[in-house]
Design a protein around this motif. Sequence first.
Motif, short mmCIF file in Angstrom:
data_model
loop_
_atom_site.label_atom_id
_atom_site.label_comp_id
_atom_site.label_asym_id
_atom_site.label_seq_id
_atom_site.Cartn_x
_atom_site.Cartn_y
_atom_site.Cartn_z
N ALA A 152 -47.05 -1.53 30.62
CA ALA A 152 -48.16 -1.91 29.75
C ALA A 152 -49.50 -1.56 30.38
O ALA A 152 -50.42 -1.10 29.71
N ARG A 153 -49.60 -1.77 31.68
CA ARG A 153 -50.87 -1.46 32.36
C ARG A 153 -51.12 0.04 32.36
O ARG A 153 -52.26 0.49 32.14
N SER A 154 -50.08 0.84 32.60
CA SER A 154 -50.25 2.29 32.57
C SER A 154 -50.69 2.76 31.20
O SER A 154 -51.56 3.62 31.06
N THR A 155 -50.07 2.22 30.15
CA THR A 155 -50.45 2.60 28.79
C THR A 155 -51.92 2.30 28.54
O THR A 155 -52.66 3.12 27.96
N ALA A 156 -52.39 1.14 28.98
CA ALA A 156 -53.80 0.78 28.80
C ALA A 156 -54.71 1.73 29.57
O ALA A 156 -55.77 2.14 29.06
N LEU A 157 -54.32 2.10 30.78
CA LEU A 157 -55.15 3.01 31.58
C LEU A 157 -55.15 4.41 30.99
O LEU A 157 -56.19 5.10 31.00
N TYR A 158 -54.02 4.88 30.48
CA TYR A 158 -54.01 6.18 29.81
C TYR A 158 -54.91 6.15 28.57
O TYR A 158 -55.64 7.12 28.29
N ARG A 159 -54.86 5.06 27.84
CA ARG A 159 -55.69 4.96 26.64
C ARG A 159 -57.17 5.05 27.01
O ARG A 159 -57.96 5.73 26.34
N ARG A 160 -57.55 4.38 28.10
CA ARG A 160 -58.94 4.44 28.56
C ARG A 160 -59.31 5.84 29.01
O ARG A 160 -60.40 6.35 28.72
N LEU A 161 -58.41 6.50 29.72
CA LEU A 161 -58.66 7.87 30.19
C LEU A 161 -58.87 8.81 29.02
O LEU A 161 -59.79 9.63 29.02
N LEU A 162 -58.02 8.69 27.99
CA LEU A 162 -58.12 9.58 26.85
C LEU A 162 -59.35 9.32 26.00
O LEU A 162 -59.88 10.24 25.36
N ALA A 163 -59.82 8.08 26.00
CA ALA A 163 -61.02 7.77 25.23
C ALA A 163 -62.22 8.55 25.74
O ALA A 163 -63.09 8.96 24.97
N GLY A 164 -62.27 8.78 27.04
CA GLY A 164 -63.38 9.53 27.62
C GLY A 164 -63.13 11.02 27.73
O GLY A 164 -64.07 11.79 27.95
N ARG A 165 -61.86 11.42 27.55
CA ARG A 165 -61.50 12.84 27.69
C ARG A 165 -60.49 13.20 26.60
O ARG A 165 -59.32 13.43 26.87
N PRO A 166 -60.95 13.29 25.37
CA PRO A 166 -60.01 13.54 24.26
C PRO A 166 -59.32 14.89 24.34
O PRO A 166 -58.32 15.11 23.65
N GLY A 167 -59.81 15.80 25.16
CA GLY A 167 -59.18 17.12 25.27
C GLY A 167 -58.01 17.17 26.22
O GLY A 167 -57.37 18.23 26.36
N LEU A 168 -57.70 16.09 26.91
CA LEU A 168 -56.57 16.09 27.83
C LEU A 168 -55.26 16.33 27.09
O LEU A 168 -55.11 15.92 25.93
N PRO A 169 -54.29 17.00 27.74
CA PRO A 169 -53.02 17.34 27.06
C PRO A 169 -52.06 16.15 26.99
O PRO A 169 -50.95 16.19 27.50
N VAL A 170 -52.52 15.06 26.37
CA VAL A 170 -51.71 13.86 26.16
C VAL A 170 -51.85 13.48 24.70
O VAL A 170 -52.97 13.33 24.20
N ARG A 171 -50.72 13.32 24.00
CA ARG A 171 -50.74 13.09 22.56
C ARG A 171 -49.82 11.94 22.18
O ARG A 171 -48.76 11.78 22.79
N PRO A 172 -50.20 11.15 21.17
CA PRO A 172 -49.28 10.12 20.69
C PRO A 172 -48.06 10.75 20.03
O PRO A 172 -48.13 11.85 19.48
N VAL A 173 -46.93 10.08 20.10
CA VAL A 173 -45.71 10.58 19.49
C VAL A 173 -44.93 9.41 18.91
O VAL A 173 -44.79 8.36 19.55
#
Length: 370
Positions: free
Chosen positions: A77-98
């Motif tokens: 859960a903590r990792s998911t929250a940190l990834y969400r924060r990372l993506l909010a500031g860097r929407p171009g990162l190669p991480v996508r919801p599935v």
Amino acid sequence: MGHDRMTGAVREFDLAVVGAGVVGAMTGHLALEREPGLRLLTVDQLPLDQDGLNATGLSAGLDVPTGRDARQRELAARSTALYRRLLAGRPGLPVRPVDTFWLLARDNVGRLRETMAGPALEEAGPDALDGVFPGLRPSGDRILLRSDGSWRADVAGLTRTLLDEQRGRSGCAVWEDEEVTSLRPYGDGYLLVGEGGRSLARCRAAVVATGPWALHGPFGERMRAAGLRIKKVAAFHLDLRPADDAPVLIFEDDDAFLLPQPESGRWLFSFTSQEWGGSPVLRPAALSGGDYSEALRVLRRYAPSLAGALSGGRACYDGYTPDRLPLVEPVPDHPGVVVAVGGNGSGFRLAPAIAERALSLLPRSGNGRQ
């Protein structure tokens, strides 16, 4: 060679991260968030363009927030929250919801629900995957469930982006193709020592995040004594083109999944290998006839029409702990040094939480600019 190899006088850093996989890169990223003025070195024994030689480069890149016990669910859960924060500031990162579908025995649904670290499970109609895998429907006592909150990623691309950001920071560096064999106490910190006893750099603190090389690098004997073992991680490709919005399908009872990789025009079929004791130092991991037989067994059980699409694949090594929790702890008699290993096949999924935990065990350098 395209990399920054140190020359001249031994440089000094506040923090050294040994290992430039996803855990090491995330550790550096969070460290610079915590202390923007940190002098940070990340060093790896491989050329960083050789993604196919390490667990990060060959990672399936699937983050499904689940955990077999409360501690693992907390990390997920903590990792998911940190990834969400990372993506909010860097929407171009190669991480996508599935979207995520689960095919499993009805009797095991309660156990699956207990593992979920946030997302809710709901029953899906029996024809929910007809547009993805025609004819693949639950039969007998099986049920099809759906959840959200999962991510898929190009883990190598994500890692390179984080390392490139670090390279661009004043006082920071990323060195590749440079093996660290030991950390020797030196003054109020440590000397990073390379092959042949060569002095590489000085640091006040260090995080050792060497992944499947952990048993052969600094403090390898300690990690071996803690029960860290090396296991092969294997997957095959399916020569079928997924849609851009295709979901992941998890065969929960067999610890396997089908992950869409539309950017590559194929699916990735990940399953559980039971080959233990390999070593990336001795030879690269490779798929075997036993792997092929196991992949066929699982596919034929759930989706026999897909078995004929199996083609080449990938294999790598990762470190596994007895309790399947990452090994993140200070090194006795080495104040300011932490090991962060034991991805247990979930290095990408848990990398932010592993990195955050490692940093929490270190003192602040006092050089960060707020």
